[in-house]
Write an enzyme that holds these catalytic residues in place. Structure first.
Site, PDB file in Angstrom:
ATOM      1  N   CYS A 333      45.314  36.077  38.205  1.00 45.49           N
ATOM      2  CA  CYS A 333      44.127  36.374  39.007  1.00 45.49           C
ATOM      3  C   CYS A 333      42.925  35.537  38.545  1.00 45.49           C
ATOM      4  O   CYS A 333      42.905  34.331  38.732  1.00 45.49           O
ATOM      5  CB  CYS A 333      43.826  37.870  38.973  1.00 45.49           C
ATOM      6  SG  CYS A 333      42.705  38.408  40.275  1.00 45.49           S
ATOM      7  N   HIS A 444      48.998  40.776  40.237  1.00 48.17           N
ATOM      8  CA  HIS A 444      48.929  41.724  39.123  1.00 48.17           C
ATOM      9  C   HIS A 444      50.223  42.528  39.089  1.00 48.17           C
ATOM     10  O   HIS A 444      50.815  42.835  40.119  1.00 48.17           O
ATOM     11  CB  HIS A 444      47.759  42.696  39.304  1.00 48.17           C
ATOM     12  CG  HIS A 444      46.421  42.082  39.063  1.00 48.17           C
ATOM     13  ND1 HIS A 444      45.997  41.719  37.807  1.00 48.17           N
ATOM     14  CD2 HIS A 444      45.410  41.783  39.917  1.00 48.17           C
ATOM     15  CE1 HIS A 444      44.764  41.216  37.897  1.00 48.17           C
ATOM     16  NE2 HIS A 444      44.393  41.248  39.161  1.00 48.17           N
TER      17      HIS A 444
END
Length: 504
Positions: A333, A444
């Site tokens: 991310c 994630h």
């Protein structure tokens, strides 16, 4: 109408979240239709629900312990600190803007109270038991007037409260007595018992203190809980990272996670740490990365600030030097965004900086937008060349939660093919560098996928001339065992009969 029990603490990080998780599991084991609730959570460790809403990670663990799918009704208000006494305010899973502490506490919090009440009414209709978690301390005089998470909730429901103190940090008795003294009489009446948490040593030596507490406060000590290591349960607060750098005799691989100031979603790496052959080390300010087998740049609430931190503290150069030694790097991310050529912030969503140079390890450019992407995804591994890994025959599950879009600047070697679980849109995610040593992705929870995690670790083992491990850890089963272990410990050390009587 549901039965309630509320857990409040003498301060932050005394174990409220863990004990809420434990009670959820105990009541679930007892056949209750139980649900967790926390009106307002302040944490950078968040999760995305199936309907694309964002909530605190601690309530996700509590929901799992209760046998439930996480929903934002369990955590209607989430505050994600962005720096300079500001937080992104998320209401019912959707960001509504950034506010200063003063703007939130003195202007907005009581407006959010109506949403909190609506959520409690919904849960009250659908469940027979609600385990409620407070935040920080209920005795913060400067915050009480606009409190929507501690005693205001307890008084709204006339919910009995158990007060928790952490004896491991010292001063537990004083913190209990002081907290009770600072509460108003009607608030003090709602405290029905005291829990001493994180005790080490001979319980017989503590008995005089327990007798004193009962005599001084008039409140029974419901139990004394031992200090528990390696719970295997998701934490919500990065303070817990201080307890994670523990040696492991069986570790043959070392994974270094750079602990940036605004690190978020650090639970991404718990499944790696739970593997018997892996030591996960969180590299704090002033600590050298050393020569691990893998470096990970984690997610962050403020990519620009954390990227600046890497430059200012020498980590940017240290990562580049590690690559020259063929030490691989993975960015998740915000960490993925840092690996690119540059990051643009034209709307100043994170800072007053228009543009910052990335680490230059991937041929990407990220542009921050005003909207936020939050959704669960499924994916397949399509990457070529990263550590020699070939296709992994596993449907990968995870979620995305980020601001902005990452563009690819030349011919790309994508890492994953993703399906958005809300729109069903299929697209390519992430990038693998030409030398096969750098991988970036927005996913994630990617390491929570058992086969992918072991394939990655075996690729690292091969680089060290170690035999691959054939046994694959079942992450889901391991987590369920952790919930049961926690519940059993709490059952054995709390007076559950008294707790049931208090609730009735």
């Amino acid at each position: 109408m549901a039965n309630y029990i509320m857990l409040q603490g003498t301060s932050s990080h005394v174990g409220k979240s863990v004990l809420t998780t434990a009670l959820c599991r105990i009541f679930f084991q007892d056949g209750k239709k139980v649900v967790p609730f926390k009106a307002q959570n302040m944490a950078l460790n968040s999760y995305v629900t199936k309907d694309g809403k964002e909530m605190g990670r601690a309530q996700v663990a509590q929901a799992e312990a209760a046998g439930l799918e996480p929903q934002v009704v369990m955590n209607p208000v989430l505050l994600k600190p962005t720096g300079n006494s500001r937080s992104q305010v998320i209401l019912m899973g959707n960001p509504i803007g950034n506010m200063t502490a003063n703007e939130y506490h003195n202007g907005y919090s009581l407006k959010a109270l109506s949403t909190v009440k609506d959520c409690l009414q919904k849960l009250d209709r659908e469940y027979d038991t609600i385990v409620i978690e407070g935040a920080g301390s209920p005795a913060e005089i400067n915050l009480k007037a606009n409190d929507i998470v501690n005693m205001r909730v307890a008084k709204l429901l006339n919910a009995p409260v158990l007060l928790i103190a952490d004896i491991d940090r010292g001063g537990a008795l004083a913190s209990i007595v002081g907290t009770l003294e600072l509460l108003d009489p009607d608030e003090r009446d709602l405290i029905k018992g005291i829990i001493i948490n994180k005790f080490r040593g001979d319980i017989r030596l503590l008995q005089p203190a327990l007798d004193f507490l009962k005599e001084k406060t008039g409140k029974p000590v419901v139990g004394v809980l031992p200090y528990l290591d390696n719970l295997g349960i998701d934490d919500e607060d990065s303070v817990s990272l201080n307890d994670k750098n523990l040696p492991k005799e069986t570790a043959e691989l070392t994974v270094a996670v750079i602990k940036t100031p605004k690190i978020s979603n650090f639970t991404d790496f718990d499944s790696l740490a739970n593997e018997p052959d892996v030591l996960v080390k969180y590299i704090g300010k002033g600590e050298s990365i050393g020569e691990p087998d893998l470096i990970i740049l984690p997610g962050t609430k403020n990519t620009i600030e954390d990227l600046s931190y890497l430059y200012e503290n020498g980590y940017a150069q240290e990562i580049k030097n590690s690559l020259k030694k063929s030490i691989p790097v993975i960015g998740i991310c915000g960490g993925y965004q840092m690996l690119g050529q540059e990051i643009l912030d034209p709307h100043h969503m994170e800072s007053e900086i228009d543009c910052i140079q990335g680490l230059g390890l991937l041929t990407t450019r990220t542009i921050f937008a005003k909207s936020k992407s939050t959704y669960q995804v499924t994916a397949s591994y399509i990457g070529k060349g990263f550590l020699g890994m070939t296709g992994v025959n596993e449907v990968l599950n995870g979620y995305e939660i980020h601001m902005g879009k990452t563009e690819f600047l030349d011919t790309t070697n994508h890492a994953f093919s993703i399906t958005n679980q809300i729109s069903n849109k299929v697209y390519q995610d992430g990038l693998i560098s030409e030398d096969g040593l750098v991988l970036g992705t927005y996913i994630h929870g990617i390491f929570d996928n058992d086969l992918y995690r072991r394939s990655l670790l075996n690729a690292l083992r091969k680089r060290k001339n170690l035999e691959p491990l054939q046994q694959i850890t079942n992450q889901y089963a391991q987590k369920q065992q952790s919930y049961n272990r926690l519940a059993n410990t709490v059952r054995n050390n709390l007076n559950m009969d008294l707790i049931h009587k208090i609730m009735e």
